[in-house]
Design an enzyme around this catalytic site. Structure first.
Site, PDB file in Angstrom:
ATOM      1  N   ASP A 165     -16.396 118.934 -20.298  1.00 13.57           N
ATOM      2  CA  ASP A 165     -14.872 119.443 -21.148  1.00 13.57           C
ATOM      3  C   ASP A 165     -13.239 118.608 -21.419  1.00 13.57           C
ATOM      4  O   ASP A 165     -14.041 117.003 -20.699  1.00 13.57           O
ATOM      5  CB  ASP A 165     -13.690 120.081 -19.745  1.00 13.57           C
ATOM      6  CG  ASP A 165     -13.200 121.022 -20.406  1.00 13.57           C
ATOM      7  OD1 ASP A 165     -13.529 122.089 -20.248  1.00 13.57           O
ATOM      8  OD2 ASP A 165     -11.839 120.545 -20.584  1.00 13.57           O
ATOM      9  N   HIS A 198     -19.112 130.509 -20.534  1.00 17.43           N
ATOM     10  CA  HIS A 198     -19.195 128.615 -20.201  1.00 17.43           C
ATOM     11  C   HIS A 198     -19.371 128.738 -19.095  1.00 17.43           C
ATOM     12  O   HIS A 198     -18.613 129.630 -18.081  1.00 17.43           O
ATOM     13  CB  HIS A 198     -18.818 128.534 -20.858  1.00 17.43           C
ATOM     14  CG  HIS A 198     -17.027 128.667 -20.753  1.00 17.43           C
ATOM     15  ND1 HIS A 198     -16.455 129.416 -21.936  1.00 17.43           N
ATOM     16  CD2 HIS A 198     -16.115 127.951 -20.169  1.00 17.43           C
ATOM     17  CE1 HIS A 198     -15.103 130.013 -21.182  1.00 17.43           C
ATOM     18  NE2 HIS A 198     -14.777 128.895 -20.253  1.00 17.43           N
TER      19      HIS A 198
HETATM   20  P1  5GP Z   1     -11.688 128.427 -20.019  1.00 22.75           P
HETATM   21  O1  5GP Z   1     -10.608 128.996 -19.338  1.00 22.75           O
HETATM   22  O2  5GP Z   1     -12.038 129.214 -20.686  1.00 22.75           O
HETATM   23  O3  5GP Z   1     -12.793 128.608 -18.676  1.00 22.75           O
HETATM   24  O4  5GP Z   1     -12.380 127.490 -20.552  1.00 22.75           O
HETATM   25  C1  5GP Z   1     -11.986 127.027 -21.792  1.00 22.75           C
HETATM   26  C2  5GP Z   1     -12.586 124.930 -21.603  1.00 22.75           C
HETATM   27  O5  5GP Z   1     -12.788 124.589 -22.427  1.00 22.75           O
HETATM   28  C3  5GP Z   1     -11.027 124.506 -20.906  1.00 22.75           C
HETATM   29  O6  5GP Z   1     -11.467 123.904 -19.346  1.00 22.75           O
HETATM   30  C4  5GP Z   1     -11.166 123.500 -22.268  1.00 22.75           C
HETATM   31  O7  5GP Z   1     -10.525 122.669 -21.678  1.00 22.75           O
HETATM   32  C5  5GP Z   1     -12.315 123.069 -22.065  1.00 22.75           C
HETATM   33  N1  5GP Z   1     -12.623 123.291 -24.116  1.00 22.75           N
HETATM   34  C6  5GP Z   1     -11.605 124.176 -24.815  1.00 22.75           C
HETATM   35  N2  5GP Z   1     -11.951 123.497 -26.556  1.00 22.75           N
HETATM   36  C7  5GP Z   1     -11.803 122.311 -26.373  1.00 22.75           C
HETATM   37  C8  5GP Z   1     -13.218 121.588 -27.633  1.00 22.75           C
HETATM   38  O8  5GP Z   1     -13.304 121.346 -28.146  1.00 22.75           O
HETATM   39  N3  5GP Z   1     -14.208 120.705 -26.591  1.00 22.75           N
HETATM   40  C9  5GP Z   1     -14.385 120.414 -25.342  1.00 22.75           C
HETATM   41  N4  5GP Z   1     -15.312 119.837 -25.012  1.00 22.75           N
HETATM   42  N5  5GP Z   1     -14.461 121.563 -24.495  1.00 22.75           N
HETATM   43  C10 5GP Z   1     -13.104 122.165 -24.657  1.00 22.75           C
END
Ligand code: 5GP
Length: 116
Positions: A31, A101
């Site tokens: 992440d 994810h």
């Molecule tokens: P959600 O809140 O949708 O469950 O989690 C999305 C996650 O994706 C977040 O923890 C955020 O930091 C991560 N994330 C968003 N954009 C990117 C990216 O471009 N690269 C990586 N490695 N992580 C990302």
């Protein structure tokens, strides 16, 4: 067709990521904004926008995500102490990226499951 997110570009390696695992079914990468010493995202290689979009055709890939999560956790050295697997769904779940994810979090005590 579901809309692509940044995660599709990560799968295709069109943008850089710290990828720790990839096979024909799933991809795992660190992440960008880690919430724990180990914070890895495990995603299917095709788009399932949310858990609410899951159907029987996805059963194999979803099961495989758990197998890969456990394998990565062992490689990260966090299996013995334990870790948390988390999937957020839509607004109330706090989902930001609409490509399903699994968060693999560990490396320190993670505290209670939910903030109050
Ligand atoms: P959600 O809140 O949708 O469950 O989690 C999305 C996650 O994706 C977040 O923890 C955020 O930091 C991560 N994330 C968003 N954009 C990117 C990216 O471009 N690269 C990586 N490695 N992580 C990302």
């Amino acid at each position: 067709m579901a809309e692509e997110t940044i995660f599709s570009k990560i799968i295709r390696k069109e943008i850089p990521s710290d990828m720790v695992y990839q096979d024909e079914t799933v991809t795992a990468f660190r992440d960008i904004s880690p919430k724990a010493p180990t914070h890895i995202l495990i995603i299917p290689n095709y788009i399932i926008p949310t858990v609410d979009d899951v159907s029987e055709k996805d059963e194999q890939v979803l099961g495989h995500m758990f197998v890969v999560a456990a394998k990565i956790a062992r490689e990260e050295g966090i299996s013995e102490n334990g870790y948390r697997l988390m999937i957020n769904c839509r607004e109330h779940g706090g989902q930001e990226v609409y490509h399903l994810h699994m968060h693999l979090l560990g490396g320190r005590p993670l505290g209670p499951m939910l903030a109050r």
